[in-house]
Design an enzyme around this catalytic site. Sequence first.
Site, PDB file in Angstrom:
ATOM      1  N   GLY A 122      77.600  39.035 -52.289  1.00 22.26           N
ATOM      2  CA  GLY A 122      78.749  39.464 -51.499  1.00 22.26           C
ATOM      3  C   GLY A 122      78.822  38.819 -50.132  1.00 22.26           C
ATOM      4  O   GLY A 122      79.863  38.261 -49.746  1.00 22.26           O
TER       5      GLY A 122
ATOM      6  N   GLY B  93      75.207  41.944 -56.937  1.00 27.41           N
ATOM      7  CA  GLY B  93      74.005  42.326 -57.695  1.00 27.41           C
ATOM      8  C   GLY B  93      73.949  41.635 -59.044  1.00 27.41           C
ATOM      9  O   GLY B  93      72.878  41.191 -59.491  1.00 27.41           O
TER      10      GLY B  93
ATOM     11  N   ARG C 249      88.898  40.919 -55.564  1.00 28.18           N
ATOM     12  CA  ARG C 249      88.473  41.415 -56.886  1.00 28.18           C
ATOM     13  C   ARG C 249      89.670  41.792 -57.764  1.00 28.18           C
ATOM     14  O   ARG C 249      89.599  41.652 -58.990  1.00 28.18           O
ATOM     15  CB  ARG C 249      87.547  42.615 -56.723  1.00 28.18           C
ATOM     16  CG  ARG C 249      86.174  42.188 -56.270  1.00 28.18           C
ATOM     17  CD  ARG C 249      85.223  43.341 -56.240  1.00 28.18           C
ATOM     18  NE  ARG C 249      83.875  42.845 -56.076  1.00 28.18           N
ATOM     19  CZ  ARG C 249      82.833  43.609 -55.803  1.00 28.18           C
ATOM     20  NH1 ARG C 249      82.998  44.911 -55.644  1.00 28.18           N
ATOM     21  NH2 ARG C 249      81.643  43.084 -55.675  1.00 28.18           N
TER      22      ARG C 249
ATOM     23  N   LYS D  85      65.928  40.479 -46.842  1.00 28.15           N
ATOM     24  CA  LYS D  85      64.494  40.766 -47.062  1.00 28.15           C
ATOM     25  C   LYS D  85      63.894  39.921 -48.185  1.00 28.15           C
ATOM     26  O   LYS D  85      64.544  39.667 -49.194  1.00 28.15           O
ATOM     27  CB  LYS D  85      64.338  42.243 -47.450  1.00 28.15           C
ATOM     28  CG  LYS D  85      64.617  43.187 -46.300  1.00 28.15           C
ATOM     29  CD  LYS D  85      64.397  44.609 -46.720  1.00 28.15           C
ATOM     30  CE  LYS D  85      65.650  45.150 -47.317  1.00 28.15           C
ATOM     31  NZ  LYS D  85      65.677  46.395 -47.934  1.00 28.15           N
TER      32      LYS D  85
END
Length: 393
Positions: free
Chosen positions: A348, A371, A36, A197
């Site tokens: 990620g 996200g 990053r 999930k």
Amino acid sequence: MNKRSIRNVDFAGKTVLVRVDFNVPTRDGVISDDTRIRAAIPTLNLLSNGGAKVVICSHFGRPDGQIVEEMRLQPIRKRLSEILKTTVHYAGGPTGTQPAKIISQLGTGDFALLENLRFEPGEEQNDDVFSQYLASLADCFVNDAFGAAHRAHASTTGVAKHVPAYAGLLMEREITMLSRSLEGSTKATVAIIGGAKVADKIQVLHHLSKKVDTILIGGGMVAAFYVAQNNPGGATVITEADRLAAVDVLNAGGAKVVLPSDVITATKFSKGSTPSLRESKNVADDEIILDIGPGSCKKYAQVISRAKRIIWNGPMGVFEWPAFANGSIAVANAVAANSKSTSVVGGGSTAEVIGSLNLENQITHVSTGGGASLEFLEGKTLPGVAALDDAID
Ligand code: AMP
């Protein structure tokens, strides 16, 4: 991109506040992956070489509006100085009188780093007083923190109300590449969606079912899809909401949804569990699905090899455990091998799979935002992008 980029802007003599995402992973206080930080270097160099004084700001961890000693940006400043091969000055703050004093002493092309933005409660509250304070430190604002663009915080949206606001080079590339993966014809576009999930991925599945040709399903959500087809899902608890979510995706029309024909299971959710291979209809009640099987790997690789555009979010299994990593490895290799396609990888852990196999250079774009890239693929407007000035032409 319909937002103003920093390309072709004259920054000479200007003080520029740059929001970056330096929320890097650390182990025992040592940075374990500086991707990053490296991703922001082109923007920082462009501004510095263009004659700006560059004031950098970021969040790190979750200090929740208080000063937490272990979350100071000192190790990040040190690593950034090494990469830039020049001193990055400590600007203090993120509030108070010290930053303005230090910034006023910077020379042309110099860098300074503010302290962790989330030490100040106004940051996450998108407080206008803090937004104005940040704006008061500079003549203009550049947002290069794609990884934080799904958050409406003072340093991602609020500050942009008070000074000219541009997209940095990383932000520009992220938006351009992610947009390109969804634009135009759905033909020959394949999405591969995995992860833990079904609840986390339901929105992206819905959005992509209108945008792509085929969706390959993997990860923990396979159990919900099997149950939705009246097959056993094993020991994983599938709520009625999960089952209905999977039914909805199967009935959505649009994209063809492909489920694994075989899976790797275990009776315990642990690294050392003995893996078993099962056909999709033969998962026993005490077994947890932890990866896709070899037959599915072959089928998915074939579909991927014919794709012109590929979008991948979420590993096919618990890739952190070698016995359950084969599905993710097979998919990563298949995506990398299709050199004629445009491939965009987001999330990620999916980026981690690619990184662990050193395949970054064979992927068109590996997103730095987990996200944020997911919300983009869900079709949502990212507040950190919306807040930037519109492109002039
Ligand atoms: P996500 O952030 O949603 O992409 O999820 C990534 C996580 O999903 C990784 O940490 C994987 O270990 C986990 N995961 C993948 N497949 C499964 C599975 N079958 N059961 C449980 N977790 C899984």
